[in-house]
Every structure is written in structure tokens, then in C-alpha cells.
Design an enzyme around this catalytic site. Structure first.
Site, short mmCIF file in Angstrom:
data_model
loop_
_atom_site.label_atom_id
_atom_site.label_comp_id
_atom_site.label_asym_id
_atom_site.label_seq_id
_atom_site.Cartn_x
_atom_site.Cartn_y
_atom_site.Cartn_z
N ASP A 270 -35.50 -83.70 97.70
CA ASP A 270 -36.29 -82.47 97.61
C ASP A 270 -35.81 -81.67 96.54
O ASP A 270 -34.93 -81.72 95.90
CB ASP A 270 -35.90 -81.74 99.01
CG ASP A 270 -34.40 -81.57 99.11
OD1 ASP A 270 -33.42 -82.49 98.71
OD2 ASP A 270 -34.07 -80.54 99.83
N GLU B 244 -31.44 -81.76 100.88
CA GLU B 244 -30.26 -81.28 100.34
C GLU B 244 -30.08 -79.75 100.40
O GLU B 244 -29.26 -79.11 100.47
CB GLU B 244 -29.79 -81.77 99.10
CG GLU B 244 -28.55 -81.60 98.57
CD GLU B 244 -28.26 -80.37 97.74
OE1 GLU B 244 -27.21 -79.90 97.59
OE2 GLU B 244 -29.19 -79.59 97.31
ZN LIG Z 1 -29.13 -80.61 93.89
#
Ligand SMILES: [Zn+2]
Length: 509
Positions: free
Chosen positions: A130, A197
Site C-alpha cells: 500500500d 502498513e
Molecule cells: Zn513504508
């Protein structure tokens, strides 16, 4: 990820303050010799750079964005990206087992590459798919369209090319090369590519850490995840090219403080309003800071960096490096005092308290019946949510206020061993690829990335965090979550070489 600019401020103030009061305690620094590995021979890894650049450029074009609003999740972007990976890395997808996992949404990737020797503890490479969004009002500051993946002026451009798709693709390119050569790892290698994340990893990394723990892996020999790239002047006061390796990460806890009482008309207010009561509680909490402690990772950080830094400051660094748990010498106290002058270094020394939200009221003549505030804590080891809640209760001394843990809280992690074989293999690999003219040192991470979900569990203490790419200067750091995110084409070739060589070196752990 780690934003360096704040870090720079920390060091500068340190230099300024300590230099002004030069110390002369030669005894403390007698054994304060350099910890830098010497004489590592550089290697050159031949990679198919044109093909690799083309693949990374295409990867950037999938808008795998993590919005704060989790309902705004582009499943097609992730599905298409996964399909692209299958097509781009046929060897990897024939040889490794691929699972698509995540809870409740399965968009994270777990690859398993069986080792020749199943008795050896496995190793794991982590990276995230992401990327952070690109705000509309920043678009005109980009020299290239952020999701175009343009290759121009010697750079690959686009959101995620630095954070963190270059690492996913560096790993996959290296594996594809090895498979073509008929190579198989000695120990089993896992590649984990998380989906969220940038919002803390509750769906991807946390779930996969749990899955792997349940599968009975007792201990990982080595885990690697992103952190700071290699940059000249990365550490304040040290102009050299520097590779910082994160060895421990702080935790994350958010508490909601709320008061629910009677509202009413503003023409006849009570002596204390809900807003007033909550504001008082917040003021008391901010006055009740957690005590300073020197984390062992900070001791290692200064044991390695200290000898490379300005000589006049070394007595303080040495005192911290050789200091003992549970006692604080005068020199350590001076170190704490100086470091406490800056928000970044201060955060390395205690559980932080950050009031991030405050909500109450909807109209000028209505007393709100409730008020809420959110406080974000970044805990040091031992400060569990329970310990923090107790601390808050004691500080605010007000039973009318309810306290609730609203986060997918994670504790402070364990610490990787910077004197062990994993760290040494990593430092050696860095030097094989980028040479010996750079400083390599462990450091304590106050932010944190997805690998915290592994490192907070007993089976994976040895997590090392560094982004395996060289940046030209600290200005290039601004691309992290900012505008004009880009990496140099030729440096991307070294990233691939780095993972290729690291896979070899993991055989010898
Ligand atoms: Zn990162």
C-alpha cells in the site's frame, strides 16, 4: 515512514548544546573504539536493469492506496497488482507457494520458498504494497504524474516507488534471478507483502504474523523490513553516507477519554461544563509525563555511532553506551537533559503522550451532553495498555471520565541483537553492495512499520529495519509521503543486488 528532518533538528541542538560545554573525561572514552566492520570486499551483481525498471514502473501504476477511511479500499487495484506480479515473475510463482491472506480483507501476500534444510530457522523479508494517498492540492507540485511510473532524467517516479514498492520488487527480482540460476535457499525464506502498513497493519501484517506463529515456527533467524534508506548525512552531525538499521520499535496505544453528563441550555450553565471537565483532565495528563529511561537499543545506537561523531561529545555517548539498566550516572543524566530538548530524541527516552482529537459541542447556545478526546501513546517496553490506563487514571483523578482503548494497540517490540549473526550478515551485505565508505549503525525506531507485529512476538525478536536503497541526499527524503517521490534507476539495480546477495548471506547465518 521515518521522517528524517525532525531527526536532524535533534542532532543539531545536541551538538550546539554540548559543544558549548566541552567535557574532558578521557577515561570514559578509552574503550570507545569504532564498531565499523572493515575490509569487506565489494561485489557487483549483474541485473536485467531495463526489464526490472519497466516492471517497477508498471507496479507504481496500480493505485494501491491506504486511505484513512477504511471503507475507501480499492480492491481492484490490489487484485490487478497481484495479477501483474504473477505475470511479471513467472519463476517465483512456479517455485514458491503463494497465499493471499488478511483479516477481514485478504489482500496481503505470503510467499514461502522451501529451504533445502527444513531444520534451519527460517528468514523473512517484509515490504508493503500500500501507498499513502496523493492530496489533490499537492498535484501541481509533482514534476511527473504520481501514478504514471514515468522513467525520466535517470529516475523512476511515482507514489510508492520509494515507500515501499522498490523493496517488494527488489526482493522479487532477486528471487527470479536466483530461480533462473537453479538456486534454492538453505533455510526457508518467507516474503510477506502487507496491504495496510500505512494505517498500522491491522488487517495484513498482524494477521500473517499470527498465522505464521500458529503454524509453529519457533523462531525466525532473521526478519528484514523497511525503515530509513542509505543517505549521506542521514544522522545529524555525521556527514558520511550512513545506513541506520532499526533494531527495536516503540508501541502504539490510543485511548479515548469521554465524559457523558447532562447538557442543557447555555443560559443556565452548571459550574463545570463537560468540556471544562475534560479539558482539565487533559491538562493534568500532559503534566504527568512518563519518566525518562534509556532503552537498550539507544545504548547500542550510541555505542556504534558515538565513535564516528564529534570527539567533544563522546563522553556522553560513551556513558550511555556503557551504562547499566536501572541506574543513571551523572553523564547519562546530562545526556537525557540534552536529548530531552528535542521532540525526536525525547521520544526515544519515554512513553509519549499526544492529545490528537478533541470533540464536543454543535451549537453556540447548547451545552454538549458529552465530550471526548483521543490520546495517542507510543509506549516504551513494559508500558502495556493496562499500565498506561492506570497512569491516566492516577493523573486525571476524575471518576466521571471513562477511558477506553480504541486502537489495535501494539506493545513496544523486542530488540534485535546488533552483535549477533543477523546484524553482521546485514552489515556485510550493505558493504558488499555499497562499499566501506559509509557508517552502519543500529538505531531505536520511534515510529514503526509493519514488522512490529512480528517483533512484538517471541518468535521474531531479530527484526532489522532498513530500506535497501541509496538516496543521493537528504532532500530526496521529502518524497516519502510527500511530492516527487522517486528513486534513481542505477541505484535500483543495487537494491536488487542487495537482496540477491542477502539471500546468499542468509545461507551462512
Ligand atoms: Zn513504508
Amino acid at each position: 515512514m521515518l521522517l528524517r528532518n525532525k531527526y536532524a533538528a535533534a542532532g543539531l541542538s545536541l551538538v550546539a548544546i554540548i559543544a558549548a560545554s566541552a567535557f574532558a573525561h578521557a577515561d570514559d572514552t578509552q574503550n570507545f573504539s569504532s564498531m565499523q566492520m572493515e575490509g569487506v570486499e565489494q561485489v557487483t551483481i549483474d541485473v536485467d536493469l531495463d526489464g526490472a525498471v519497466e516492471r517497477l514502473s508498471r507496479a507504481v501504476q496500480f493505485p494501491t492506496i491506504s486511505n484513512q477511511d477504511r471503507d475507501d479500499f480499492d480492491t481492484a487495484a490490489f487484485d490487478d497488482y497481484h495479477a501483474f506480479l504473477v505475470e511479471a515473475y513467472p519463476g517465483v510463482h512456479e517455485t514458491l507457494k503463494r497465499e493471499i491472506l488478511g483479516d477481514p480483507r485478504p489482500y496481503s501476500l505470503l510467499y514461502t520458498w522451501e529451504g533445502k534444510n527444513p531444520d534451519l530457522p527460517p528468514a523473512l523479508f517484509y515490504a508493503h504494497q500500500d501507498v499513502v494517498p496523493v492530496p489533490d492540492d499537492s498535484l501541481d507540485q509533482w514534476d511527473q504524474e504520481p501514478f504514471s511510473g514515468v522513467v525520466a532524467d535517470g529516475y523512476i517516479w511515482g507514489r510508492g516507488v520509494l515507500d515501499d514498492k522498490n523493496q517488494i520488487h527488489g526482493i522479487l527480482e532477486a528471487a527470479e534471478m536466483k530461480i533462473k540460476e537453479g538456486w534454492q535457499p538453505e533455510r526457508t525464506l518467507y516474503f510477506v507483502f502487507g496491504q495496510d502498513e500505512e494505517v498500522g497493519g491491522p488487517e495484513g501484517a498482524r494477521y500473517i504474523a499470527e498465522v505464521l506463529e500458529k503454524r509453529g515456527i519457533e523462531r525466525f533467524a532473521f526478519v528484514m523490513d523497511e525503515s530509513a534508506p542509505l543517505v549521506p548525512g542521514l544522522f545529524p552531525g555525521l556527514p558520511d553516507n550512513t545506513a541506520l538499521i532499526g533494531i527495536a520499535q516503540k508501541g502504539f496505544v490510543s485511548l479515548e477519554l469521554a465524559i457523558n453528563g447532562v447538557g442543557g441550555h447555555s443560559s443556565q450553565p452548571p459550574e463545570e461544563s463537560n468540556i471544562g471537565i475534560l479539558a482539565k483532565a487533559i491538562t493534568r495528563l500532559e503534566a504527568a509525563q512518563f519518566p525518562y529511561r534509556i532503552h537498550p537499543a539507544l545504548r547500542h545506537q550510541y555505542r556504534y555511532l558515538g565513535p564516528e561523531l564529534d570527539e567533544t561529545l563522546q563522553p556522553l555517548y560513551a556513558a550511555v553506551a556503557f551504562g547499566k539498566e536501572g541506574e543513571m550516572t551523572d553523564l547519562e543524566k546530562q545526556f537525557v537533559e540534552v536529548m530531552a530538548g528535542d521532540p525526536v530524541t525525547r521520544a526515544m527516552m519515554r512513553t509519549t503522550i499526544a492529545v490528537t482529537m478533541f470533540n464536543a459541542g454543535i451549537k453556540d447556545n447548547v451545552l454538549p451532553p458529552s465530550a471526548t478526546a483521543v490520546v495517542n501513546f507510543r509506549p516504551m517496553p513494559g508500558d502495556t495498555p493496562d499500565v498506561i490506563i492506570e497512569h491516566v487514571k492516577k493523573a486525571i483523578e476524575d471518576d466521571r471520565i471513562t477511558i477506553r482503548d480504541i486502537s489495535a494497540s501494539t506493545p513496544a517490540t523486542a530488540m534485535a541483537d546488533p552483535t549477533g549473526p543477523g546484524y553482521k550478515a546485514l552489515e556485510k551485505t550493505i558493504r558488499q553492495i555499497w562499499g566501506n565508505d559509509l557508517v552502519v549503525a543500529p538505531f531505536f525506531v520511534i515510529g514503526g512499520s509493519d514488522s512490529k507485529h512480528f517483533q512484538a512476538r517471541p518468535f521474531a525478536p531479530d527484526v532489522f529495519t532498513i530500506t535497501g536503497i541509496q538516496l543521493e541526499n537528504t532532500k530526496e527524503f521529502e518524497g516519502f509521503h510527500g511530492v516527487n517521490e522517486r528513486i534513481r534507476v542505477d541505484e535500483y539495480g543495487k537494491t536488487i543486488g542487495f537482496f540477491y546477495q542477502m539471500m546468499d548471506n542468509l545461507d551462512d547465518l
